[in-house]
Design a protein around this motif. Structure first.
Motif, short mmCIF file in Angstrom:
data_model
loop_
_atom_site.label_atom_id
_atom_site.label_comp_id
_atom_site.label_asym_id
_atom_site.label_seq_id
_atom_site.Cartn_x
_atom_site.Cartn_y
_atom_site.Cartn_z
N THR A 37 10.24 -4.27 -7.07
CA THR A 37 11.18 -3.37 -6.50
C THR A 37 10.44 -2.25 -5.68
OG1 THR A 37 12.81 -3.73 -8.17
CG2 THR A 37 13.11 -1.76 -6.70
N ILE A 38 9.22 -1.99 -6.00
CA ILE A 38 8.13 -1.05 -5.35
C ILE A 38 8.03 -1.31 -3.92
CG2 ILE A 38 6.05 -2.23 -6.03
CD1 ILE A 38 6.68 1.49 -5.97
N GLY A 39 7.98 -2.84 -3.71
CA GLY A 39 8.07 -3.04 -2.32
C GLY A 39 9.13 -2.96 -1.36
N ASN A 40 10.10 -2.54 -1.84
CA ASN A 40 11.53 -1.88 -1.05
C ASN A 40 11.20 -0.74 -0.56
OD1 ASN A 40 13.65 -3.52 -3.34
ND2 ASN A 40 12.85 -4.66 -1.51
N LEU A 41 10.36 -0.16 -0.90
CA LEU A 41 10.00 1.18 -0.46
C LEU A 41 9.00 1.31 0.86
CD1 LEU A 41 9.77 3.32 -3.78
CD2 LEU A 41 11.88 2.77 -2.50
N TYR A 42 9.15 2.24 1.72
CA TYR A 42 8.20 2.25 2.86
C TYR A 42 6.79 3.03 2.24
CZ TYR A 42 11.85 1.19 6.49
OH TYR A 42 12.78 0.62 7.16
N PRO A 43 5.75 2.71 2.93
CA PRO A 43 4.63 3.26 2.35
C PRO A 43 4.46 4.77 1.88
CG PRO A 43 4.06 1.75 3.93
CD PRO A 43 5.47 1.87 4.19
N LEU A 54 3.52 -2.07 -13.55
CA LEU A 54 4.07 -2.24 -12.40
C LEU A 54 4.27 -3.77 -11.96
CD1 LEU A 54 5.24 -0.91 -9.68
CD2 LEU A 54 2.97 -0.98 -8.94
N GLY A 55 5.41 -4.17 -11.42
CA GLY A 55 5.69 -5.63 -10.76
C GLY A 55 5.33 -5.60 -9.49
N THR A 56 4.38 -6.45 -8.89
CA THR A 56 4.27 -6.64 -7.56
C THR A 56 4.11 -8.04 -7.08
OG1 THR A 56 1.94 -6.13 -7.94
CG2 THR A 56 3.19 -4.23 -7.09
N ASP A 57 4.75 -8.30 -6.03
CA ASP A 57 4.67 -9.64 -5.48
C ASP A 57 3.46 -9.73 -4.53
OD1 ASP A 57 5.43 -12.31 -4.62
OD2 ASP A 57 6.79 -11.79 -3.23
N LEU A 58 2.82 -10.63 -4.55
CA LEU A 58 1.30 -10.80 -3.82
C LEU A 58 1.24 -11.21 -2.65
CD1 LEU A 58 -0.88 -12.13 -6.96
CD2 LEU A 58 -0.35 -9.53 -6.08
#
Length: 331
Positions: A169-175, A197-201
């Motif tokens: 879900t962190i990837g849904n936020l702008y930098p 933290l879960g992150t897609d690679l």
């Protein structure tokens, strides 16, 4: 609920009187008056949207959920051992389906004391709390119903907490928003706390784009559901058939860009906002981004916000990662 059960459960509600959708009018007005139109992804998740997303997680093309689940199942004991925490604070907890494996590992290590589910749905949070104290008789549940992006500082905290933000879900936020959010997490953490933290690679374009353009069209239906929510809540007259789903890999920004493309030139009326919105044929409106990461990139981001990566786990195919971080000056 028995007296004993009641003593194990506390639920704090920090939503405004209008509930989860209270800021929708302002968000929609702001997004649709930008030169490049946007709708916030937070409005995907009404009842129907949540059902569709659950379907997405089971699609053959959509690997992130399976990959993260695999890491949790195989490395939960390692995660718990590295964190050494007795409280699990989960942001965006939902039904806590994926985190039960962490709760199991904490219980096995004789560390499990408190679970703090943080979610925008009061109904789901209360139901999950009841289920969990049935499954873990000695567990204390302190649920927080809020928008965690806004009310992060209201979370109950004692030293020894494992903050978990899973699902990519962190990837849904702008930098910039992402860095600010992580910096707030860092500022909340005690020396004995950890952050999972879960992150897609980052991976090849075809694999990424296929995951967001499934052959069954479920992701397209999910994407269009935001229009249905705006219609229902704000009296708009979006024609879902007048838009098509678009999702592509933006290599420069390292994110999947998810949009809706207008198929015709038309005008959308939104009576409750007293506004009309013109769309050109072929015009695109962003509904979500889904950023992907490399280990080096994430380590640099952590360093900028006062965190330090201490562990890194991936699935066998290096599709997804879980990383454990602590405050950088805590050693």
């Amino acid at each position: 609920m028995t007296g004993a059960e009641a003593s194990q459960i506390t639920i704090d509600v920090h939503l405004p009187p209008g509930g989860p959708l209270s800021g929708m009018a302002a968000d929609v007005r702001a997004g649709l008056t930008k030169p490049f139109k946007e709708l916030s992804p937070r409005y995907f998740y009404d009842g129907r949207g949540s059902e569709l997303f659950e379907q997405i997680t089971e699609l053959p093309e959509y690997y992130p959920t399976r990959a993260e689940r695999s890491i949790l199942q195989h490395r939960a004991a390692d995660i718990v051992d590295a964190a050494g925490c007795n409280s699990l604070i989960e942001l965006g907890s939902g039904s806590a389906a994926k985190t039960r494996v962490l709760l199991d590992a904490m219980q096995e290590a004789n560390l499990l004391e408190t679970y703090v589910p943080v979610d925008i749905s009061e109904e789901i949070t209360r139901r999950t709390a009841m289920e969990l104290i049935g499954e873990y008789p000695d567990l204390t549940v302190h649920g927080v119903v809020c928008d965690y992006e806004i009310h992060l500082e209201r979370l109950p905290r004692e030293e020894g907490g494992l903050f978990a933000f899973l699902g990519g879900t962190i990837g849904n936020l702008y930098p910039a928003t992402r860095r600010s959010f992580l910096a707030r997490i860092a500022s909340l953490m005690y020396p004995g706390d950890s952050f999972l933290l879960g992150t897609d690679l980052v991976k090849d374009r075809a694999r990424l784009e296929t995951a967001y353009n499934d052959s069954a069209g479920v992701t397209a239906e999910f994407n269009k559901n935001v229009l249905h929510v705006v219609n229902r809540e704000l009296g708009a007259d979006f024609d879902l058939g007048a838009f098509e789903h678009v999702a592509f890999w933006d290599e420069d920004n390292s994110w999947i860009d998810i949009r809706l493309r207008s198929l015709t030139e038309h005008v959308v009326s939104i009576p409750r906002l007293e506004m009309e919105v013109e769309f050109d044929a072929g015009e695109e409106m962003r509904t979500e981004i889904s950023a992907k990461f490399t280990r080096d990139q994430l380590e640099r981001t952590y360093a900028r916000v006062g965190l330090e990566m201490v562990e890194w786990w991936t699935d066998p195919d290096d599709l997804f990662a879980l990383s454990l971080a602590r405050r950088a000056h805590d050693g």
